[in-house]
Design a protein around this motif. Structure first.
Motif, PDB file in Angstrom:
ATOM      1  N   LYS A 176       0.836  -1.201   0.000  1.00 34.06           N
ATOM      2  CA  LYS A 176       0.000   0.000   0.000  1.00 34.06           C
ATOM      3  C   LYS A 176       0.869   1.249   0.000  1.00 34.06           C
ATOM      4  CE  LYS A 176      -3.768   0.010   2.575  1.00 34.06           C
ATOM      5  NZ  LYS A 176      -4.649  -0.158   3.752  1.00 34.06           N
ATOM      6  N   PHE A 177       1.976   1.180   0.718  1.00 37.44           N
ATOM      7  CA  PHE A 177       2.924   2.290   0.739  1.00 37.44           C
ATOM      8  C   PHE A 177       3.516   2.514  -0.653  1.00 37.44           C
ATOM      9  CE2 PHE A 177       7.411   3.689   1.611  1.00 37.44           C
ATOM     10  CZ  PHE A 177       7.093   4.992   1.976  1.00 37.44           C
ATOM     11  N   ILE A 178       3.822   1.435  -1.347  1.00 35.83           N
ATOM     12  CA  ILE A 178       4.340   1.523  -2.717  1.00 35.83           C
ATOM     13  C   ILE A 178       3.332   2.219  -3.622  1.00 35.83           C
ATOM     14  CG2 ILE A 178       4.953   0.174  -4.778  1.00 35.83           C
ATOM     15  CD1 ILE A 178       7.141   0.151  -2.682  1.00 35.83           C
ATOM     16  N   CYS A 179       2.058   1.877  -3.459  1.00 36.31           N
ATOM     17  CA  CYS A 179       1.019   2.376  -4.357  1.00 36.31           C
ATOM     18  C   CYS A 179       0.581   3.809  -4.063  1.00 36.31           C
ATOM     19  CB  CYS A 179      -0.201   1.457  -4.311  1.00 36.31           C
ATOM     20  SG  CYS A 179       0.083  -0.177  -5.033  1.00 36.31           S
ATOM     21  N   ASN A 180       0.458   4.170  -2.767  1.00 33.26           N
ATOM     22  CA  ASN A 180      -0.113   5.481  -2.461  1.00 33.26           C
ATOM     23  C   ASN A 180       0.760   6.385  -1.601  1.00 33.26           C
ATOM     24  OD1 ASN A 180      -0.419   4.539   0.221  1.00 33.26           O
ATOM     25  ND2 ASN A 180      -2.471   3.739  -0.234  1.00 33.26           N
ATOM     26  N   SER A 185       2.316   1.272   8.783  1.00 37.47           N
ATOM     27  CA  SER A 185       3.023   0.422   9.744  1.00 37.47           C
ATOM     28  C   SER A 185       4.276   1.137  10.235  1.00 37.47           C
ATOM     29  CB  SER A 185       3.417  -0.905   9.090  1.00 37.47           C
ATOM     30  OG  SER A 185       4.411  -0.695   8.087  1.00 37.47           O
ATOM     31  N   SER A 186       4.859   0.603  11.292  1.00 37.86           N
ATOM     32  CA  SER A 186       6.074   1.216  11.825  1.00 37.86           C
ATOM     33  C   SER A 186       7.207   1.143  10.802  1.00 37.86           C
ATOM     34  CB  SER A 186       6.488   0.523  13.126  1.00 37.86           C
ATOM     35  OG  SER A 186       6.727  -0.865  12.914  1.00 37.86           O
ATOM     36  N   PHE A 187       7.234   0.066  10.029  1.00 41.63           N
ATOM     37  CA  PHE A 187       8.314  -0.080   9.044  1.00 41.63           C
ATOM     38  C   PHE A 187       8.154   0.926   7.906  1.00 41.63           C
ATOM     39  CE2 PHE A 187      10.104  -2.113   5.171  1.00 41.63           C
ATOM     40  CZ  PHE A 187      11.439  -2.064   5.547  1.00 41.63           C
ATOM     41  N   THR A 188       6.947   1.040   7.350  1.00 41.53           N
ATOM     42  CA  THR A 188       6.756   1.991   6.247  1.00 41.53           C
ATOM     43  C   THR A 188       6.925   3.428   6.727  1.00 41.53           C
ATOM     44  OG1 THR A 188       4.346   1.896   6.585  1.00 41.53           O
ATOM     45  CG2 THR A 188       5.295   0.462   4.890  1.00 41.53           C
ATOM     46  N   LYS A 189       6.613   3.680   8.001  1.00 47.46           N
ATOM     47  CA  LYS A 189       6.866   5.009   8.557  1.00 47.46           C
ATOM     48  C   LYS A 189       8.371   5.287   8.612  1.00 47.46           C
ATOM     49  CE  LYS A 189       2.601   5.326  11.268  1.00 47.46           C
ATOM     50  NZ  LYS A 189       1.997   5.314  12.625  1.00 47.46           N
ATOM     51  N   SER A 190       9.146   4.230   8.874  1.00 44.31           N
ATOM     52  CA  SER A 190      10.606   4.383   8.872  1.00 44.31           C
ATOM     53  C   SER A 190      11.111   4.686   7.469  1.00 44.31           C
ATOM     54  CB  SER A 190      11.271   3.109   9.394  1.00 44.31           C
ATOM     55  OG  SER A 190      10.939   2.864  10.739  1.00 44.31           O
ATOM     56  N   LEU A 191      10.521   4.027   6.469  1.00 48.73           N
ATOM     57  CA  LEU A 191      10.898   4.290   5.078  1.00 48.73           C
ATOM     58  C   LEU A 191      10.555   5.725   4.699  1.00 48.73           C
ATOM     59  CD1 LEU A 191       9.663   1.006   3.319  1.00 48.73           C
ATOM     60  CD2 LEU A 191      12.029   1.642   3.808  1.00 48.73           C
ATOM     61  N   LEU A 192       9.356   6.161   5.067  1.00 50.04           N
ATOM     62  CA  LEU A 192       8.926   7.521   4.746  1.00 50.04           C
ATOM     63  C   LEU A 192       9.796   8.558   5.443  1.00 50.04           C
ATOM     64  CD1 LEU A 192       6.906   9.299   3.274  1.00 50.04           C
ATOM     65  CD2 LEU A 192       5.381   9.105   5.250  1.00 50.04           C
ATOM     66  N   GLN A 193      10.152   8.293   6.685  1.00 46.10           N
ATOM     67  CA  GLN A 193      11.020   9.204   7.424  1.00 46.10           C
ATOM     68  C   GLN A 193      12.391   9.306   6.758  1.00 46.10           C
ATOM     69  OE1 GLN A 193      10.372  11.315   9.778  1.00 46.10           O
ATOM     70  NE2 GLN A 193      12.503  11.990   9.984  1.00 46.10           N
ATOM     71  N   LYS A 194      12.886   8.177   6.268  1.00 48.27           N
ATOM     72  CA  LYS A 194      14.181   8.167   5.584  1.00 48.27           C
ATOM     73  C   LYS A 194      14.114   8.983   4.297  1.00 48.27           C
ATOM     74  CE  LYS A 194      18.445   6.727   5.104  1.00 48.27           C
ATOM     75  NZ  LYS A 194      19.500   7.097   6.070  1.00 48.27           N
ATOM     76  N   VAL A 195      13.001   8.887   3.592  1.00 49.51           N
ATOM     77  CA  VAL A 195      12.815   9.695   2.374  1.00 49.51           C
ATOM     78  C   VAL A 195      12.863  11.176   2.723  1.00 49.51           C
ATOM     79  CG1 VAL A 195      11.169  10.347   0.573  1.00 49.51           C
ATOM     80  CG2 VAL A 195      11.508   7.936   1.119  1.00 49.51           C
TER      81      VAL A 195
END
Length: 267
Positions: A176-180, A185-195
């Motif tokens: 879902k993170f890939i698409c929108n 989740s805590s992991f996708t929030k970590s990815l977004l924070q890194k971005v």
């Protein structure tokens, strides 16, 4: 050309954008997290992440640039982000696999020492049209089942758009993170924070601008070459039309700028 049309503005970059994807996965912990969710395995450690690794065994050969090429202790992973759909995606994976093997052999490995390798395509859209969230390819024998022999290669194509058919909640959240680009989740929030951190990093900004300006220069050179070739084709067609009308060659040469020999060869 407007600046915005040359390349994507920094503040618009997301995890799935080519250069950002590789930059985020340079973080060994995040890289391992992606692999673990996709393959449902535990990664002991990431030996080395390599951003946009280029493998080119010989000067004459066609090299291939991997989005992210990494290794753990006994496996090789090539992770590709695909924002568009390509009809030849299976053949692309075949070529990538061959380049990984050549790269390892040129480093002195013998056949039996070739590591287990995974070619992983994370696709925003369905790459094979069967509406499945995942397509896994392994070599098999058609005549009989052989369980103790393998070429140690796996190719996996993920269809993030089928996130609703994914039972694993962590993987569903990642898709879902890939698409929108919305982190749940805590992991996708970590990815977004890194971005978000990367967008503000001065070294990244400098490299991103340099790479895109370089690509732009190449594109412009190709465009100008195309315009030049197009103009020549127009001259040739004009000369052919004038020959049909039996206009003297000398007149055609003056009108088109072609040489006498070039015009005669058109007759």
């Amino acid at each position: 050309m407007k600046e915005s049309s040359r390349f994507k503005p920094l503040n618009k970059l997301t995890f799935t954008d080519d250069y950002m994807f590789g930059e985020v996965l340079k973080d060994p912990e995040l890289c391992a997290g992606v692999i673990e969710r996709l393959l449902k395995i535990k990664v002991d450690h990431i030996e080395y992440p390599e951003l946009q690794k280029t493998i080119k065994p010989t000067y004459e050969s066609h090299g291939v640039r991997f989005d992210v090429y990494i290794k753990d202790s006994d496996k090789v992973y090539d992770i590709e982000m695909q924002n568009n759909t390509y009809d030849e995606i299976l053949l692309r994976s075949r070529y990538y696999q061959s380049m990984i093997d050549v790269d390892n052999l040129l480093k002195g490995h013998i056949y039996k020492d070739l590591p287990e390798s995974f070619i992983i395509f994370i696709c925003k859209n369905d790459p094979l049209g069967k509406k499945l969230p995942c397509y896994t390819f392994k070599s098999t024998c058609l005549e009989t089942e052989i369980t103790n022999k393998t070429d140690k290669t796996v190719k996996v194509f993920y269809n993030a758009s089928a996130w609703d058919k994914t039972e694993n909640e962590e993987l569903k959240s990642f898709f879902k993170f890939i698409c929108n680009n919305k982190a749940e989740s805590s992991f996708t929030k970590s990815l977004l924070q890194k971005v978000r951190e990367t967008i503000k990093n001065e070294e990244f900004i400098a490299r991103y601008m340099a790479v895109n300006l370089h690509d732009y220069d190449i594109m412009e050179a190709g465009r100008k070459e195309g315009l030049t070739e197009g103009a020549r084709e127009a001259k040739i067609q004009t000369a052919k039309n004038m020959l049909v009308e039996k206009i003297p060659i000398e007149t055609i040469v003056k009108c088109t700028g072609l040489s006498i020999e070039e015009v005669k060869n058109l007759g």
